[in-house]
Design a protein around this motif. Structure first.
Motif, PDB file in Angstrom:
ATOM      1  N   ALA A  35      51.757  59.409 -13.133  1.00  0.00           N
ATOM      2  CA  ALA A  35      51.315  57.968 -13.369  1.00  0.00           C
ATOM      3  C   ALA A  35      52.102  57.586 -14.536  1.00  0.00           C
ATOM      4  O   ALA A  35      52.352  56.157 -14.517  1.00  0.00           O
ATOM      5  CB  ALA A  35      49.818  57.841 -13.405  1.00  0.00           C
ATOM      6  N   LYS A  36      52.548  58.403 -15.440  1.00  0.00           N
ATOM      7  CA  LYS A  36      53.153  57.984 -16.716  1.00  0.00           C
ATOM      8  C   LYS A  36      54.496  57.951 -16.653  1.00  0.00           C
ATOM      9  O   LYS A  36      55.305  57.811 -17.547  1.00  0.00           O
ATOM     10  CB  LYS A  36      52.533  58.861 -17.951  1.00  0.00           C
ATOM     11  N   SER A  69      47.946  58.137  -3.915  1.00  0.00           N
ATOM     12  CA  SER A  69      47.808  56.894  -3.888  1.00  0.00           C
ATOM     13  C   SER A  69      47.835  56.542  -2.397  1.00  0.00           C
ATOM     14  O   SER A  69      47.822  55.478  -1.997  1.00  0.00           O
ATOM     15  CB  SER A  69      48.670  56.111  -4.520  1.00  0.00           C
ATOM     16  N   ASN A 111      56.334  56.881 -14.016  1.00  0.00           N
ATOM     17  CA  ASN A 111      57.136  56.036 -12.868  1.00  0.00           C
ATOM     18  C   ASN A 111      57.567  54.876 -13.367  1.00  0.00           C
ATOM     19  O   ASN A 111      57.942  53.856 -12.276  1.00  0.00           O
ATOM     20  CB  ASN A 111      55.962  56.054 -11.629  1.00  0.00           C
ATOM     21  N   PHE A 125      51.608  61.871  -7.857  1.00  0.00           N
ATOM     22  CA  PHE A 125      51.105  60.660  -8.052  1.00  0.00           C
ATOM     23  C   PHE A 125      51.316  59.942  -6.775  1.00  0.00           C
ATOM     24  O   PHE A 125      50.412  59.155  -6.385  1.00  0.00           O
ATOM     25  CB  PHE A 125      51.739  60.031  -9.259  1.00  0.00           C
ATOM     26  N   TYR A 126      52.487  59.740  -6.327  1.00  0.00           N
ATOM     27  CA  TYR A 126      52.572  58.725  -5.140  1.00  0.00           C
ATOM     28  C   TYR A 126      51.987  59.189  -3.981  1.00  0.00           C
ATOM     29  O   TYR A 126      51.326  58.420  -3.092  1.00  0.00           O
ATOM     30  CB  TYR A 126      53.899  58.431  -4.964  1.00  0.00           C
TER      31      TYR A 126
END
Lengths: 133, 112
Positions: A57-58, A132, A60, A128-129
């Protein structure tokens, strides 16, 4: 989004890409000078690096310039909408980034960006992706 | 009548901005999708495993680009090269329209 806004965005993104590419070149250059013969440890078929979604998340900021915009189009080499990547399978996500980095898959922006990513970065972004969903 | 003309004009404009994308036929795409479903899943979401991308809900023009690139050899994948080689331009447009029409978890990414 208006055409001019998109153009501005494109300019910003390509500037960023150029900067990233330069940084990557510098980084690889210095690494090569320091360690010309890094031990050929080459763990055969190294187990996949474990991705950390929170870390991803940090990382992207380079992704969202294109993939974070609904219906954003890439103009090179032909005009089409950039793929939706949120919710995509984790393993495919990593494979796609690796293919861009190796040059097996070609797209100027994606090759420049993936060239700056480590295996860990790729795994983190994929986690991360995928998370989601 | 004026309304219809306006709508057609808007539709035409959208098609033109879509560039290469020819509007594929969703129903025809579904009929041609058996070979895809074997690996990507009948729903285009749950494939054989996570190395296969989710296709459902992906942008049609991106899918067309991917299939065209597999066919031309620009994008390399042993399995997809064989699959795409057999597809005509129309097949590619139809399949892309079909998978784009399915619903799945894919979204344009948000910051968080």
């Amino acid at each position: 989004m208006s055409v001019s806004k998109q153009t501005n965005f494109k300019a910003a993104v390509s500037g960023m890409v150029a900067a990233v590419g330069l940084a990557a070149m510098l980084a690889s250059g210095s690494a090569g000078a320091q360690a010309p013969a890094a031990a050929p440890s080459a763990a055969p078929a190294a187990p996949a690096v474990k991705g950390d979604a929170a870390a991803g998340a940090k990382k992207n900021s380079m992704c969202i310039g294109c993939h974070g915009i609904e219906n954003y189009k890439t103009a090179f080499p032909v005009l089409y909408r950039v793929p939706k990547i949120t919710g995509q399978n984790q393993a495919y996500f990593v494979a796609a980034l690796q293919a861009y980095k190796s040059g097996e898959r070609s797209h100027p922006s994606m090759q420049a960006i993936s060239g700056s990513l480590t295996e860990q970065d790729m795994a983190d972004l994929a986690a991360f992706y995928a998370q989601s969903k | 009548m004026a309304k219809i003309t306006f709508i057609s004009a808007v539709a035409a404009a959208l098609l033109m901005t879509a560039g290469v994308a020819q509007a594929g036929n969703v129903a025809a795409g579904k009929e041609k999708s058996a070979a895809c479903a074997a690996c990507h899943g009948v729903d285009g979401v749950k494939g054989l495993d996570e190395t296969y991308p989710i296709l459902a809900g992906q942008h049609a023009d991106y899918l067309e680009r991917a299939l065209s690139d597999y066919k031309s050899g620009k994008r390399k994948n042993a399995i997809m090269a064989g699959m795409a080689a057999a597809l005509s331009k129309e097949d590619i447009a139809d399949l892309s329209a079909y998978y784009a029409s399915l619903s799945g978890p894919l979204k344009s990414s948000k910051r968080r």
